[in-house]
Structures are given as structure tokens and as C-alpha cells.
Design a protein around this motif. Structure first.
Motif, short mmCIF file in Angstrom:
data_model
loop_
_atom_site.label_atom_id
_atom_site.label_comp_id
_atom_site.label_asym_id
_atom_site.label_seq_id
_atom_site.Cartn_x
_atom_site.Cartn_y
_atom_site.Cartn_z
N LYS A 109 38.93 42.88 41.87
CA LYS A 109 38.27 44.04 41.25
C LYS A 109 36.76 43.96 41.47
CE LYS A 109 39.14 46.48 36.93
NZ LYS A 109 39.84 46.32 35.63
N ASN A 130 47.53 47.39 43.52
CA ASN A 130 47.80 46.25 42.65
C ASN A 130 49.21 46.38 42.11
OD1 ASN A 130 46.47 43.86 41.32
ND2 ASN A 130 47.31 44.88 39.51
N THR A 155 50.41 45.83 39.17
CA THR A 155 50.29 46.68 37.98
C THR A 155 49.25 47.74 38.32
OG1 THR A 155 50.70 44.75 36.62
CG2 THR A 155 49.85 46.69 35.49
N ARG A 193 45.59 48.65 36.80
CA ARG A 193 44.37 47.89 37.04
C ARG A 193 43.51 48.53 38.13
NH1 ARG A 193 43.03 43.18 34.73
NH2 ARG A 193 41.63 42.81 36.47
#
Lengths: 292, 292, 292, 292
Positions: free
Chosen positions: C14, C31, C33, C36
Motif C-alpha cells: 500500500k 489484493n 481482500t 484494502r
């Protein structure tokens, strides 16, 4: 043998004294906290009021103190051994101390004309009670031979190792190996448990193999129960590791495994476990969570 | 029992095969370097030309390979175990391997309908010759019961430990404790020697105490002579330490003493001692000079 | 430069992506998930629905995953990098993985005609945000030169180290030294405190001496406060220690200090501290009591 | 300031004395082997015939001895500091000694009415020459303030740390961290080299990262050359590790990494490297063969 004096009624001293009494020796005992002598008196011992008084009364006096400071104190302090020691009298220090401490005591006693023997033992409470200690004597050979009858009761075997200091050193070497082994054993117990193996089966397997030994057999079951009733207090084991490492330092011997074991014992002390049995080092290997 | 196949004629495999022959078992043996089978043939064994050929011929086949790579190779390579394994046939891997390797072999064999048992042993050359191994079996319980007659000859005791992987794990735990103990012992021997104590007396004292064990008794005298004829090669001991530490890593078990011992074995490897007996770790403790 | 794909929006991914966006790069991010990725989208990034989709869309794709398993997964799993990689496309894996993992990814990608570069970084969250990483690239030199504009934004310096595997290895060596230093520092902080010295003064003294370094300066004050907000999670540091020790094992390099540090990190994991900053190893040195 | 006495013309004492002379201080120097004073005399120093003579002549005397034994000897032996110290005279011991030694000296001097300051330094030969030491003073605050002009020349910064003992302790903590770092660094250098990485590139990478520090930068290039010209002799570094570990022992602080580092330094001593620079611990990590 003549009457024997005995200084120091800790776990070891008491067990050894009881054993001597059982075998018909006449004893006069002393301890800083006198009440610890009561049980001995019930079994026939006399009590002396100070180390000096004991030395005055007895031809041979055994000391069994908890550490170098205590071993020095009974000799050098007021009303101590030095005040009465002299020609014809022998002092046998069976405490586990460093070679330096032993030498200091030896010099003081011999300079007064007394005989000195250091005679640290291998074995803890149970062997002390059963007369199954191993005695590592060094110093005055004549004195060694005179007190052999007592050594024969206290131990299953005694060695005469040469000049003063060698008994202390031999003891430290043995205890260092033992301390490292206790750590290896603790790591094995936790590794087995966390890996889904049965701890008791590990004990059974170990007991059949090349590394089977009385310590694993004796301590294993209680360690599995996290029970550490002190036969040999952890802080004393750690003291011995420290002294053995110091001896290695003097002689430039690298001992990485003993050093790692020593730090684990220090970790245990930092967790407040110093007064438990030295097998409590087991607790340092266990985690507080199962984590990842 | 039916004829047994045996793969791997290293130090251990050969000793175990000879023992089985002596007790009347019929064996067909195989080794990558076939000439190592000659002595077995002289004592009555047949030779198979490949692992697959052995499996085809025998209902039960034992493997005793030197490391995980070799253990995988005899199963998965061309002409390997997998090509002939199937219903009604059992493969017993007695090599010391990690749990992952064992699982991989187990899955491959059971997926073909074969039976699998991992059964690593505790004990080196001498116990292998004398049928005094300790056998740590895990996997297919029925197969365990069928091969018990062979296990009774090979070992003084066998354990069934549950699902595949547990035999490997138990073996690693035991060998880890052993490897740490060997280091502790080596440190003790050098410390005694450099401190002016007699090494043989140290062995005598150790043998009377709470940590007396067959390994110290067996290895001590030759270690004092700096003689390290390989019963259990150092590089294999170090491999077991590494695998045990990896198992500890998976389960978040700190093992500082085993880690220090492992680095000493690596130091020994870096000194070119990997093919000697694992007691050669003794050499890492000795200095090149007496120095200060 | 063309549009860049970026896989993995952990702490590091990130921060690096934000930095690239700030410097005008066009990014498509992914990503596991997906949520994020939201913050990145707010700052102008596109989102891809799978690693394969990213590779299809972008000429160059960077991966920054948390461990070897995740690094392998984005490449080899369904909808992974491999499904779309091919001639003219480059994949740059900036994760910290072992050399073996890196080689496996490299072989798979080059066998499809793609270009591969491993490029692990030295530096954690803050340097990632500030473009102050050190980039350790290895593999396809031509690809290295093409992505230099991005490396110039992400790092203060990049090195090209030769064949694939060397980036991973260099990273492990650096992180191993760092992990041992963090332990040495923690031991120093606790020793000072328990010995009656002021912890802040220790930091001041260290900062003036031969071992002054940014890590002590950055982490010291929060460690004194027992505050371990994760910049570099302890479990990842311990993974790197483990991989570095494994590399040492392959090459017979004894690393007793790194091994001791690794066990302390494992102890920290066993205490449930794996998700905190790696400086939380400090907690393993502190005792639960002041004891003796 | 008045004339200053200076006891001990070892590597450090000589560099510090030269520096004081360069800055216009008047010095009277002494060394056990008097010839080591010659160079100082050429630069304007006077020579005293004994520690007692120096104290008699000078209001302030600095001691810089190699170890606790030497530090005690110049004070307590015949013709030592104690014979002439008294009211109005100050003795500043800048040697690195344990807290116990320092206390013993302090008590003896203050009981004669003298002022005492312990003031061990951080930094070796080069910083000593350049007046870039860090001075860790503890004891008599008034004396500290009087000798500040000299401290300002000798060091880039001085700290007053409170009661006698704290200077020694702070020094030990710093040197312990340094010794562990040197080991971590050595392990990293060998691991890089044996893994096929360029050692100089490792130095470059380290110098750009979070653990960049003057020691790695200064020592790295010569370590790569296996050159260990003694700035800080290994046996003195090992002594400091030993004393720091003893301090940790007193306070029940487990320090497994420092303990592992200490054993490596002992290994180096056992290899006869005690008089080389402490960076020679590097040699303990290298193998004698490439082996497996």
C-alpha cells in the motif's frame, strides 16, 4: 570415628546429617537459624552455638552451605571456624563453591595449622538421604583417609582428585552438563507436547534409548505435571552454570550450549522461579499462547 | 512372516538386514550401489534390481534410507516403490525423515491402495546389529500388527504412535535431545581437561550420577582419544537438529539450547567433520591454542 | 513508463503504491481482500479482479506479498500471474522470499516467455512511504533497466545483483543482521533499566557512538514505552531469520548469534506477540518479577 | 586547568594524552613499562616515577588501565595512588572496569579524603586521537565539573550519570550491544560470501539501510581482507561481554544473544586471536573447509 561437627542444616545438610545419625555417628550440628536443628536433636544430635564452638568440640567438622558467601561466612565471620581451627583438627567443606572460594578457605585453615578438604557432592536430596551421593574430595589426602568412614556412609563412591580446587571444579563440570541436559529435556517435552505427541510416551521412548538416565526418569513425570518441588533449587543450579562458565572463561573454553542453558535459567529467575526445583526451567520453554 | 523386501544398505540398513537374516527371515535387498548388497547375499539374501522389483516380489517392504531426498527418491523415481505398490502390499519406511516427507510418501502409497507405516528408529549401528532399536511406528495400524514379528527382532520395543507423521516427530524430538546432550558432554570434557582434571575420572563421576547414560559411557572413551568412527554421521545428526528446530518453529516453541547445539554441529560441518561420528562436535569446543 | 500492475496491498504494498501514484504513475492494483484497495482507488488507481487480469492489462506488474506461500499463490493459483504472462510482459516480485521460492517463480514465468525480476527491498513502512527503500534486484537485466523509473521513485538506491536468487539472499542477510541487532539492543535496554541506569540516557549515549544507527534512534523511544505498533511484524522478521539460518545451513555457515536471536523471536511468538512490531522481542528479555 | 597526571600509556591512554598535549594541557605521565612514555615526552609531557609520585605532583590524575586488575594495582599497590591521595586531590579512573572494582577504588580514595570520579569512555583508538570519545562519568559531581575542560578535549560529549558504578555499568551495556552487533555483522559477511554474494555490495547495502552505523563502515572493509589490526583488542571486548553478562546475572536479566556472542569471542580466544582486533571474531564463523 570421633564425634563429627556439621555446619549447615539446609536441604542437603539435614539429609546428610540424618543419614550419619542413622549409621551411628555422633553429631554436633549448627545452623544459622537454630530451629532447623530440632529434628536432628530428636534423633540424637547435639547442637553447637556457633561454628567456632563446633570446631572446638569436634576433631572433624563438615560444612554444607548453600553458596560461596555462606561458605566463607561460617569460616571467616565472628565465632567462625577460623577462631578454633588448628593442629589436629580437620574441616571438610562439602558445599558447592568455586575454586577461588575453596582456595581462600583452604589457605586460611592451613595457615592456622588445620587440615582442609573440599568435598563437594554430586546428587541432591534423595541421594543425600539414601547415602548415594558421589563425593569429589580434594586437598589434604591424610584427612581424606581419616574421614572415609563418614564418606562411605554419605556416598556410594568418593574420589580423591588432588589439590584443593579440583573438587569444586569437577562438581561444576558435572552440574554444568546436568543443567544443559535439563534444558534439552525441557525443550524436548514442550516440542513433543506442542507437536501432538504424548508426553508420557516420550518419557517411555527416552527411557529405552541411548540417552536414558536417572534424572529424566525422576524429573520427567513431575515436569509433565508442572510440579517443581525443590530438590535442587533453580537459583543454585544457575549459580553453578555461572561458575562453570567463568571457569571456561579463564581457560578460553567456548561453551555455547551451556551459555544458552544458563540464560534460560536466568530467564526462569526473572520469572520468579528461582526457589523452585531447577526443572522449572521447563516453564521458560512453554508459551503463554499457542500463537503463530 | 512372508518374504520381506529391504531397500537401503547403508550402515543401519545393513545391520538391520543381517539381524533379520540371522533370525530366519527371508530377505530380498536392494541398494543404489548394488555392491553393498554382497555381504547380505553371502548370508542368504536375494537381491532385487530396483525398488519396484522388490515391491512386486514382496508383500512387505522396509525402506531405510539416509535422508528425506533418498527416501522420496526410492518411492517416486522411475522403477520406484510407487510403480508396484497396491492393495495387499505394505511399505514400511524406517528412515528418519521430516513429517512432511513422510506424509507425501504416505499419501502416494495409500492413493494406490497400498498400506503405509512410518517407523523411524532410535539407536545407531550397534543397537541395529543387536536388535536393540526402539521403533517409533505410525500410520496404518493393521500393517503395524502384521509386521510385529520383524519389529520384535529389530527392536527391543516398538511403539504405535497414531497417524503418519508422529513417528517422524517422535524421532526428531529424541534426536534433538540427544544432539544437545552430546554438545553438553563435549563442553564438559574440554572444560575438565583445560581445568586440569582427569578426563577419565570425569567419565567415572558422570557414570555414578543422576545423568549417567549409555551414550556418555559408549562415546566418552573414544572422544577422549579424539576418535570419531561414524556410527551416526554428524551431518545426519545435524539434519535432525534442523528438522526438529523447524518443527519447533511451526509450533512456536523456543529451543535456545537446541539452536546453540545445531550451530555447533554446523561449525563442525564447516570444519569438514560432517562424515565423522556426531561426537566429533567435540572438536568445535577444543581450541587451536591454549591462548588468553 | 506504461501502466504498472501491483499485487498485494499489505502494509508495504500500500505504501509503495501510494508513493507511485503520488509520482504520477498509473496503477492497477489487486489484493486478495479487495477492500484494502479502496484508499488507492481514491487516489486514482484502477482495480483488477485477479492477478491474471492485472498481468493481461499491464506490461509490468509488481508483486509485494507477505510470505513465500502468498508469493507462490498469486503466481500459480487459478487466475494467477502464470495464466497471462508471456513474451513482452514483465513480473517483478518485490516480496521477501527464500531463493528457492524465487527460482520456482522465475522458472515458471520464463518458461512462458515472460521476463522476471526478483527485487526484495530493505526498509519498512516509513521508508516505503517516503520512497527511501533499498532495492535488491536480480534476474533479467533488461527488465531491471526498463523499470528503473519506478525503482527510482520507490527507493533511494537500487542494486542489480546478478542471477535470480541473489536478491532474496541479500535481503535475508541484511534482515538477519538486523534481527540480531534488535535483540542485542533489547538486551541492552533491559540491562540498563534493571541496573539502575536511565533508558533515555542509554539511547543518547548509543546515538553518539560507533554503533549509532537509524533503527536504534527510531525504535528506542517507543520500545522504552513498551509500544510496538507494527511497522515490520515480528512474525515476518522471524520468518526471515529462519530463512537466513536455512541458507547458512545449506552452506555450512555457523551463526550462533542469529540462532539465539531467532529463538528469542520464537519465544515472542509463543507469547502471542507475532503480529506486533519485531521490536516486541524486547518483551522476552523483561522478567515477570524482579526475583533472584 | 592545573597540570594533569595520567596513568597508563596503552593504546587508549597514549592517544588521549597526545590529544591533551595538543590542546595545551600540561601532563605528567606514567606507565608500568616506562619506555611507552617516550613519545609523550617528545611532545612535552613530564614523566613520573610511580602513580604515587604523579598524585603527589598533580591536583587531578587520570587513570586509563587495561583491565580491573591493572586499575586496582595502580591504586592499591606499593607506590600507588592511595599513598598520596587526600583532600584537595582528585583521581579520575577512565578505564573500563566492573562496578565492583570501581566501588572498591572509590571507597579507598574517599576514605582518604580524596575525590573520585569513574569516567569510562565509549570509543576506541581513532576517536581517542580525535577527541571524539563519549565520556560516561559518575561519582563526585564537583570533580566532574572541575575536569570538564579536559573532558571537552577528550570527548565530543560527556555525561554525568550519578553515583559511582553507573559509569562502569553504562559502558558495559554499550560494549555488550557492540559485541553482539560485531558478531551479527561477521555472520552476515560470511553468509553473504558463502552464498555467492559480493561482500562489498553487502557493505554498500547495509550502509544505506536502517542499521547503517560507523562500526560496520569502519571495520567492514578490513574484515573482508581478514585484517584485524587491534584498535580494541578482542580479549578486552570479551572481558566486557563477561562483565555485562555478570551484571545481567545479578539482576536476573536473560541475555541469550549476548551470551552467544560471548562464547564466539571465547572461541576466538581459544584460536589464539585474543590480541587482535575484536572484529577477528569474524574468523570463528569461517569454516576450514567448504564441506557438507
Amino acid at each position: 570415628m570421633e564425634e563429627i561437627g556439621f555446619l549447615g542444616m539446609g536441604i542437603m545438610g539435614k539429609a546428610m546429617s540424618m543419614n550419619l545419625l542413622r549409621h551411628g555417628f555422633k553429631l554436633t550440628v549448627w545452623n544459622r537459624t537454630l530451629s532447623r536443628c530440632d529434628e536432628l536433636v530428636e534423633h540424637g544430635a547435639s547442637v553447637g552455638e556457633s561454628p567456632a564452638a563446633i570446631i572446638k568440640k569436634c576433631k572433624y567438622t563438615i560444612g554444607m552451605l548453600s553458596d560461596p558467601a555462606a561458605a566463607l561466612s561460617v569460616v571467616f565471620d565472628k565465632d567462625g571456624v577460623l577462631e578454633q581451627i588448628g593442629p589436629g583438627k580437620g574441616y571438610i567443606d562439602m558445599s558447592t563453591v568455586d575454586a577461588q572460594t575453596s582456595s581462600k578457605i583452604s589457605e586460611a585453615i592451613t595457615s592456622k595449622g588445620g587440615y582442609f578438604l573440599e568435598a563437594p557432592v554430586s546428587g541432591s536430596k534423595k541421594p543425600a538421604e539414601d547415602g548415594q551421593l558421589v563425593i569429589l574430595a580434594a586437598g589434604e589426602k591424610a584427612l581424606y583417609e581419616e574421614v572415609l568412614p563418614a564418606f562411605d556412609v554419605l556416598g556410594k563412591k568418593s574420589f580423591f582428585l588432588g589439590p584443593v580446587g579440583n573438587g569444586a571444579k569437577m562438581k561444576l563440570v558435572v552440574n554444568m552438563v546436568m543443567g544443559s541436559m535439563m534444558n534439552a529435556f525441557s525443550e524436548g517435552l514442550v516440542l513433543a507436547d506442542k507437536s501432538g505427541l504424548n508426553s508420557q510416551t516420550l518419557l517411555d521412548v527416552l527411557d529405552l534409548g541411548a540417552i536414558a538416565n536417572p534424572m529424566f526418569k525422576l524429573k520427567g513425570p513431575s515436569m509433565i505435571q508442572s510440579s517443581y518441588s525443590p530438590a535442587f533449587p533453580l537459583k543454585h543450579q544457575q549459580k553453578d552454570m555461572r561458575l562453570a562458565l567463568a571457569l571456561g572463561d579463564e581457560n578460553a573454553v567456548p561453551m555455547p550450549v551451556a551459555a544458552a542453558a544458563n540464560e534460560a535459567f536466568k530467564k526462569a529467575r526473572s520469572m520468579g522461579l528461582g526457589d523452585l526445583d531447577f526443572s522449572a526451567v521447563h516453564e521458560t520453554v512453554k508459551g503463554s499462547k499457542s500463537s503463530g
